[in-house]
Each structure stands twice: as structure tokens, then as C-alpha cells.
Design an enzyme around this catalytic site. Structure first.
Site, PDB file in Angstrom:
ATOM      1  N   PRO A 189       0.818  -1.218   0.000  1.00  0.00           N
ATOM      2  CA  PRO A 189       0.000   0.000   0.000  1.00  0.00           C
ATOM      3  C   PRO A 189       0.850   1.266   0.000  1.00  0.00           C
ATOM      4  O   PRO A 189       1.858   1.344   0.708  1.00  0.00           O
ATOM      5  CB  PRO A 189      -0.792  -0.124   1.304  1.00  0.00           C
ATOM      6  CG  PRO A 189      -0.775  -1.571   1.642  1.00  0.00           C
ATOM      7  CD  PRO A 189       0.534  -2.086   1.152  1.00  0.00           C
ATOM      8  N   CYS A 229       0.046   5.412   0.197  1.00  0.00           N
ATOM      9  CA  CYS A 229      -0.937   6.489   0.290  1.00  0.00           C
ATOM     10  C   CYS A 229      -0.730   7.497  -0.833  1.00  0.00           C
ATOM     11  O   CYS A 229       0.397   7.862  -1.168  1.00  0.00           O
ATOM     12  CB  CYS A 229      -0.818   7.186   1.637  1.00  0.00           C
ATOM     13  SG  CYS A 229      -1.408   6.192   3.025  1.00  0.00           S
ATOM     14  N   ALA A 243      -3.842   2.701   2.331  1.00  0.00           N
ATOM     15  CA  ALA A 243      -4.580   2.765   3.592  1.00  0.00           C
ATOM     16  C   ALA A 243      -5.889   3.517   3.372  1.00  0.00           C
ATOM     17  O   ALA A 243      -5.897   4.676   2.955  1.00  0.00           O
ATOM     18  CB  ALA A 243      -3.746   3.460   4.656  1.00  0.00           C
ATOM     19  N   GLN A 264      -6.204  -2.115   2.005  1.00  0.00           N
ATOM     20  CA  GLN A 264      -5.755  -1.991   3.386  1.00  0.00           C
ATOM     21  C   GLN A 264      -6.745  -1.106   4.140  1.00  0.00           C
ATOM     22  O   GLN A 264      -6.861   0.090   3.849  1.00  0.00           O
ATOM     23  CB  GLN A 264      -4.351  -1.382   3.444  1.00  0.00           C
ATOM     24  CG  GLN A 264      -3.763  -1.356   4.842  1.00  0.00           C
ATOM     25  CD  GLN A 264      -2.411  -0.676   4.886  1.00  0.00           C
ATOM     26  OE1 GLN A 264      -2.315   0.532   4.691  1.00  0.00           O
ATOM     27  NE2 GLN A 264      -1.362  -1.442   5.132  1.00  0.00           N
ATOM     28  N   TYR A 310      -0.443   3.742  13.768  1.00  0.00           N
ATOM     29  CA  TYR A 310      -1.853   4.055  13.637  1.00  0.00           C
ATOM     30  C   TYR A 310      -2.660   3.285  14.688  1.00  0.00           C
ATOM     31  O   TYR A 310      -2.096   2.593  15.530  1.00  0.00           O
ATOM     32  CB  TYR A 310      -2.313   3.793  12.201  1.00  0.00           C
ATOM     33  CG  TYR A 310      -1.557   4.668  11.211  1.00  0.00           C
ATOM     34  CD1 TYR A 310      -1.548   6.059  11.367  1.00  0.00           C
ATOM     35  CD2 TYR A 310      -0.840   4.119  10.162  1.00  0.00           C
ATOM     36  CE1 TYR A 310      -0.849   6.866  10.480  1.00  0.00           C
ATOM     37  CE2 TYR A 310      -0.122   4.927   9.270  1.00  0.00           C
ATOM     38  CZ  TYR A 310      -0.132   6.298   9.442  1.00  0.00           C
ATOM     39  OH  TYR A 310       0.574   7.110   8.585  1.00  0.00           O
ATOM     40  N   ARG A 358      -1.118  -6.019   8.525  1.00  0.00           N
ATOM     41  CA  ARG A 358       0.193  -5.368   8.490  1.00  0.00           C
ATOM     42  C   ARG A 358       0.543  -4.979   9.917  1.00  0.00           C
ATOM     43  O   ARG A 358      -0.284  -4.365  10.617  1.00  0.00           O
ATOM     44  CB  ARG A 358       0.135  -4.129   7.594  1.00  0.00           C
ATOM     45  CG  ARG A 358       1.456  -3.337   7.464  1.00  0.00           C
ATOM     46  CD  ARG A 358       2.310  -3.923   6.389  1.00  0.00           C
ATOM     47  NE  ARG A 358       3.521  -3.134   6.121  1.00  0.00           N
ATOM     48  CZ  ARG A 358       3.675  -2.321   5.071  1.00  0.00           C
ATOM     49  NH1 ARG A 358       2.678  -2.133   4.220  1.00  0.00           N
ATOM     50  NH2 ARG A 358       4.817  -1.700   4.874  1.00  0.00           N
ATOM     51  N   LEU A 405      12.985  -1.590   1.797  1.00  0.00           N
ATOM     52  CA  LEU A 405      14.033  -1.319   0.817  1.00  0.00           C
ATOM     53  C   LEU A 405      14.390  -2.560   0.014  1.00  0.00           C
ATOM     54  O   LEU A 405      15.558  -2.892  -0.162  1.00  0.00           O
ATOM     55  CB  LEU A 405      15.270  -0.740   1.494  1.00  0.00           C
ATOM     56  CG  LEU A 405      15.155   0.720   1.965  1.00  0.00           C
ATOM     57  CD1 LEU A 405      16.486   1.208   2.513  1.00  0.00           C
ATOM     58  CD2 LEU A 405      14.680   1.640   0.849  1.00  0.00           C
ATOM     59  N   ARG A 454       7.818   1.794  -2.926  1.00  0.00           N
ATOM     60  CA  ARG A 454       8.403   2.973  -3.562  1.00  0.00           C
ATOM     61  C   ARG A 454       9.123   2.613  -4.856  1.00  0.00           C
ATOM     62  O   ARG A 454       9.065   3.375  -5.832  1.00  0.00           O
ATOM     63  CB  ARG A 454       9.367   3.661  -2.588  1.00  0.00           C
ATOM     64  CG  ARG A 454       8.652   4.185  -1.354  1.00  0.00           C
ATOM     65  CD  ARG A 454       9.590   4.889  -0.406  1.00  0.00           C
ATOM     66  NE  ARG A 454       8.920   5.134   0.876  1.00  0.00           N
ATOM     67  CZ  ARG A 454       9.429   5.853   1.857  1.00  0.00           C
ATOM     68  NH1 ARG A 454      10.620   6.421   1.717  1.00  0.00           N
ATOM     69  NH2 ARG A 454       8.770   6.021   2.973  1.00  0.00           N
TER      70      ARG A 454
END
Length: 375
Positions: free
Chosen positions: A27, A29, A62, A105, A187, A235, A306, A329
Site C-alpha cells: 500500500p 498512500c 490505507a 488496506q 496508527y 500489516r 528497501l 516505492r
């Protein structure tokens, strides 16, 4: 190209859902909903691009189960039928051109809600700036410079638990294949788990059993609301990277409890709960946590952190450190990352027919089922 069969490009089954390979788009955002949590044209472009990548599964960003659960005012939501209709239209467009399994998610941001979008600074927003009062397990702010959130009472807990279940039903209705609960990155569900953010003196605080209680209740509610056979996972952040906080041993206990409740997978991240966290970022730095939880529980795991190179991802799954590899990413930077990975590992990947002619001549039979004829 390798002469050895690639493990990364073998199928894997979660519940009754079979993924064509072990690459999961984690996921990410986008902060691009219309202000009422509704998916926008950006989501069609963004998700459509990723759905053509050949990955095994795409997990949507999310998605808040209630308005106050958004990280920012521009975050995606699934708390209303209007949200479901808007997202359903996006997913219909994606599915017309991709058979990739689609997950979502479901999330509540807790005390890290009511924030500005990252490109506007990411700070907590006041009511005058379009923000709202945050809720959390305890009246403890994320940082000393922020106002304390409101500690949830019994009615608040029930309302949020029911909101997760209602969002799960909407997710099923618009045809999503899988749900991931967001219990990581500081969160709300993570806030219940960590003794740094949960100092309650009732049945939802104190002991590890009590701190796990609300996240497990949410999992049970979502699992009951989502069709049997469609996988539900979580997660988590395996450690807070702060002394006295949530750690790997507690994460193993949580994973064992989730497995006993029918959890299909655990997606292992770290950190995000406290600004006091200290860790060194390096390629694959979170993978050992996924490997440990997998080894101790036997629960299917998704490793992240990563993971940017094909050979790195291959080693993770081939060596049994994780069952699936989450790429985020790196996937935004290169939306055809799985194509390049398959070419480097001597494997095949699904791609749209319109792109079959794009494969380099030295990539061999890269695209599954490709047949090219020209006049």
C-alpha cells in the site's frame, strides 16, 4: 538470464486466492481523494498503471473506515456507500484491462490522523486548518508539541469495530479479493498494541493479552464480515525501535493469536509509533523480522523494507525468509518493476497484449502467452 527456475515467479495461495507470483505491490498512500473519501481520476490512473505491472497482487492504499480515521483530509475512505460507489467505478476500469488480484488496506489513523498531506508539511492540522479531534487508546499525543487525543470509551471502541466490519462488507460488495488490516506504523491498532501509547487500566490495556484484545476483536469482526475463502491478513510493525515498546517477541504472540483466528498472512514492517525511534535504514533491513515470525508461527509472511532489486527479492523467497515480497516505492519509481525482475531472473510475467512488442530481444519469452504477428 538465469538457467535456474525463479521462486519469485511461482504461484502462491492465500485462502482460496492464488497469486500468479510472489510480488505484492504494498500500500502507498496517494492523498488524492476528493475530500469526502471518494476515489478520484488519479486513482484510476495510478492503480491502472500498477495493475499492468505483472505483480502477483496489488494492495490499495490505507483506506479509512471512518472520517476521523483518515491520516489527512485527502485520504481514501470506505465508510460510506458513496465511497464504495466511487472506488467501485475505479476498480471496474482497472479490471477491464487486468486480471491482477486486488486487495485493500483498511485503516484508522488514531492519534496520527488529522494531518496535512506530506507535500504541505505533514503536521497535525487544527480545526481552523480543516483538522479534527483525534482518538486513541489513551490521551497520549504522538509528540509533546501536539494536543492529546481523546481516549476511546466503550462506545467509541464499538463504533470503530463496527466501522471496520462495515468497510469489509463494502469491500466485498465491490469485488475486492483480499483485505489487509493496518496494524502498523503508529496508527490506531498499533497504538493499542504498544505499551508506549496504551496505558489503559481496563480490559484493553496493561498486559499483552489486554493490549492485543481490540486489534483481535477488529480482526474477528472483519473476518466475519468478509466472504469465507477471501483472505484477510494484517500489516504490523514488528518493533517500535524504542526501549520498553512493542517488540518482536510480542509480535510473534500476536501472529500466533491471529493465526488461530484464521488470519491468512502477516505483512511485516517496523516503526512509526514514536518520534523517539532509532534504527539504521539499509536494503532489506526489515526482512529478518518477517523471517523470524514465519519461522516461529508458520504464518505466511510478506517482507518489506528497501527491497529494490530482483535478485534481492528472489533470495528472500528462495531462502524461506518470507513467502511474498512487498515492493512499494520502487514500484512507483518503476511501475514495470516485475517485468525487469522477470527478465533478469529468466522468468515469465503477465503483461497486456498492447505491450507485448515492448520486450527487448534478449529477454527471451518474457511475456506469458505472447504471440506477435506483423504485416
Amino acid at each position: 538470464m538465469s538457467d535456474t527456475a525463479s521462486t519469485l515467479f511461482t504461484p502462491f495461495t492465500l485462502g482460496k486466492l492464488t497469486l500468479p507470483n510472489r510480488i505484492v505491490i504494498a500500500p502507498m498512500c496517494q492523498y488524492s481523494a476528493d475530500g469526502d473519501g471518494n476515489a478520484s481520476d488519479w486513482h484510476l490512473i495510478h492503480l491502472g498503471s500498477l495493475a499492468l505491472s505483472g505483480a502477483g497482487m496489488l494492495i490499495l492504499e490505507a483506506t479509512a473506515v471512518s472520517p476521523e480515521g483518515r491520516i489527512t483530509p485527502d485520504c481514501l475512505g470506505l465508510w460510506s456507500d458513496a465511497n464504495a460507489a466511487a472506488l467501485g467505478r475505479v476498480l471496474d476500469g482497472v479490471r477491464r484491462h487486468s486480471a491482477m488480484p486486488l486487495a485493500i488496506q483498511l485503516a484508522h489513523a488514531g492519534r496520527k490522523a488529522s494531518s496535512a498531506v506530506p507535500w504541505a508539511g505533514g503536521q497535525l492540522l487544527s480545526a481552523d486548518e480543516g483538522g479534527w479531534t483525534c482518538v486513541a487508546p489513551s490521551a497520549l499525543p504522538y509528540s509533546a508539541t501536539e494536543p492529546a487525543p481523546t481516549a476511546l470509551d466503550a462506545d467509541g471502541l464499538a463504533r470503530i469495530r463496527d466501522a471496520f466490519a462495515a468497510a469489509a462488507r463494502r469491500a466485498a460488495r465491490i469485488g475486492l479479493d483480499c483485505i489487509e488490516l493496518h496494524g502498523a506504523h503508529g496508527y490506531l491498532l498499533h497504538e493499542f498494541l504498544s505499551p508506549l501509547s496504551n496505558i489503559r487500566d481496563d480490559a484493553y490495556g496493561g498486559s499483552l493479552e489486554n493490549r492485543m484484545r481490540f486489534p483481535l476483536e477488529v480482526f474477528d469482526a472483519v473476518r466475519a464480515a468478509f466472504p469465507a475463502g477471501r483472505p484477510v491478513g494484517m500489516r504490523i510493525s514488528a518493533t517500535d525501535w524504542v526501549d520498553g515498546g512493542w517488540d518482536l517477541a510480542q509480535s510473534v504472540a500476536l501472529a500466533q493469536a491471529l493465526k488461530a483466528r484464521g488470519c491468512d498472512f502477516i505483512h511485516v514492517s517496523t516503526g512509526g509509533l514514536s518520534p523517539l525511534q532509532q534504527f539504521a535504514v539499509a536494503p532489506g533491513f526489515q526482512v529478518p523480522f518477517a523471517a523470524h515470525i514465519r519461522r516461529e508461527t508458520g504464518l505466511p509472511t510478506v517482507a518489506v523494507g528497501l527491497v529494490t532489486e530482483a535478485e534481492q527479492a528472489e533470495e528472500i523467497v528462495a531462502n524461506g525468509q518470507a513467502d511474498l515480497v512487498g515492493v512499494a516505492r520502487a514500484m512507483m519509481y518503476e511501475p514495470h518493476w516485475p517485468w525487469h525482475a522477470a527478465a533478469r531472473l529468466g522468468a515469465q510475467v503477465n503483461a497486456p497484449r498492447q505491450y507485448w512488442r515492448s520486450a527487448p530481444r534478449n529477454a527471451g519469452n518474457l511475456f506469458a502467452g505472447a504471440r506477435i504477428g506483423m504485416r
